[in-house]
Design an enzyme around this catalytic site. Sequence first.
Site, PDB file in Angstrom:
ATOM      1  N   ASP A   1       0.845  -1.195   0.000  1.00 32.72           N
ATOM      2  CA  ASP A   1       0.000   0.000   0.000  1.00 32.72           C
ATOM      3  C   ASP A   1       0.887   1.255   0.000  1.00 32.72           C
ATOM      4  OD1 ASP A   1      -2.528   1.194  -0.014  1.00 32.72           O
ATOM      5  OD2 ASP A   1      -2.665   1.285   2.170  1.00 32.72           O
TER       6      ASP A   1
ATOM      7  N   HIS B   1      -4.817   2.766  -6.934  1.00 28.44           N
ATOM      8  CA  HIS B   1      -5.982   2.567  -6.060  1.00 28.44           C
ATOM      9  C   HIS B   1      -7.293   2.465  -6.840  1.00 28.44           C
ATOM     10  CE1 HIS B   1      -3.446   3.015  -2.561  1.00 28.44           C
ATOM     11  NE2 HIS B   1      -4.479   2.614  -1.832  1.00 28.44           N
TER      12      HIS B   1
ATOM     13  N   HIS C   1      -7.349  -1.047  -7.892  1.00 25.98           N
ATOM     14  CA  HIS C   1      -7.736  -1.829  -6.713  1.00 25.98           C
ATOM     15  C   HIS C   1      -9.255  -1.807  -6.538  1.00 25.98           C
ATOM     16  CE1 HIS C   1      -9.301  -1.633  -2.607  1.00 25.98           C
ATOM     17  NE2 HIS C   1      -8.482  -2.647  -2.352  1.00 25.98           N
TER      18      HIS C   1
ATOM     19  N   HIS D   1      -6.158  -5.536   1.038  1.00 24.84           N
ATOM     20  CA  HIS D   1      -6.135  -4.272   0.292  1.00 24.84           C
ATOM     21  C   HIS D   1      -4.775  -4.097  -0.399  1.00 24.84           C
ATOM     22  CE1 HIS D   1      -6.681   0.036  -0.458  1.00 24.84           C
ATOM     23  NE2 HIS D   1      -5.510   0.238   0.105  1.00 24.84           N
TER      24      HIS D   1
HETATM   25 ZN    ZN Z   1      -4.425   2.083   0.135  1.00 16.91          ZN
END
Ligand code: ZN
Length: 372
Positions: free
Chosen positions: A172, A255, A258, A273
């Site tokens: 991340d 993101h 994602h 995540h």
């Molecule tokens: Zn993130």
Amino acid sequence: MKERVYISPAKYVQGRDAIKKIGQHLEGIGETAVVIADETVWKIAGDDVVSYLEEKNIHTKNVVFNGEASPAEMDRIADIAKEAQASIVIGVGGGKTLDTAKAVADEVQGYTVIVPTTASTDAPTSALSVVYSDEGVFESYRFYSKNPDLVLLDSKIIAGAPPRFLASGIADALATFVEVRSVVNNSGNTMAGGQTTLAAQAIAEKCEETLFDYALLAYQSNERQVVTPALENVIEANTLLSGLGFESGGLGAAHAIHNGFTALEGDIHHLTHGEKVAFGTLVQLTMEQHPQDEIEQYMALYSSLDLPITLEDIKLKDASREDILKVAEAATAEGETIHQAFSVTADEVADAIIATDQYAKSFKGMLQLDES
Ligand SMILES: [Zn+2]
């Protein structure tokens, strides 16, 4: 006129046994706190938080989080907090618990305390929550008027968590510099509602540097559940540097991709995540035409941390072009952060996802040749 905006939590505390001082940090702030943690985290840290608060005469209402940062769960706990007349809201645990705690604190206008028990995402320091449906599909970002008042991490607790969580947080955090750079180049807007500051850019750069220097060492410390300077550096990079960096520096394609993946059914929902963000970061790098060397540096680091780099690794080996296009369409939906990074169509994103998978397969092939 475009303004530069920088926001951050009021206080950040990180260290060995930091949790023991939580009562001290909250002395004089309020008499009643709602403490939110899931069933597992209650045993790992929640009960301790409550006893350290009791020592300072702060009473608690204890809530078991049901696992999803959905509007229904946020409302349920906000009602409990209102009934308890709590002026402090404490979230203990992982990203979704913490995002829910922020929503509850916003509802009751309480003092927000975030106690991450893993360094698995950069959500803790931000003034926003990611909201999912009860089924775990990305719905929206919810923004608050202020960042948490206190973010407190106990490095010993984080060293005791499964290394997969730390690796996810590293993934991340590795997205942060890549995304901030793209938003800066495109003069896009950040999650703080303005343009990137030099401060946020410098933080994103430091985040990247720290991870390439210490990520693997920290991961190994975590494997043996010990606290080392390398682990402390990576906890800070994953949480503080990445948190400040993404919020005031900007999110880009990684993101958004994602978020696109959460629209698919199946085993991909068992990924963290950060694991999905790792693949999204590689797709963003592919779309930005970086040279092979640069992309391989990321692939090598991800591989050394057992993070996914191919579609097979993210449980999408048999995904059809139609599935990939569904991800790409969600990633390029109106309002998605990808539009802050560059202009791109769903078709181009779908091609980049497939190309990334192929690069990564070839990279894995080279790694195996090296070993034999
Ligand atoms: Zn993130």
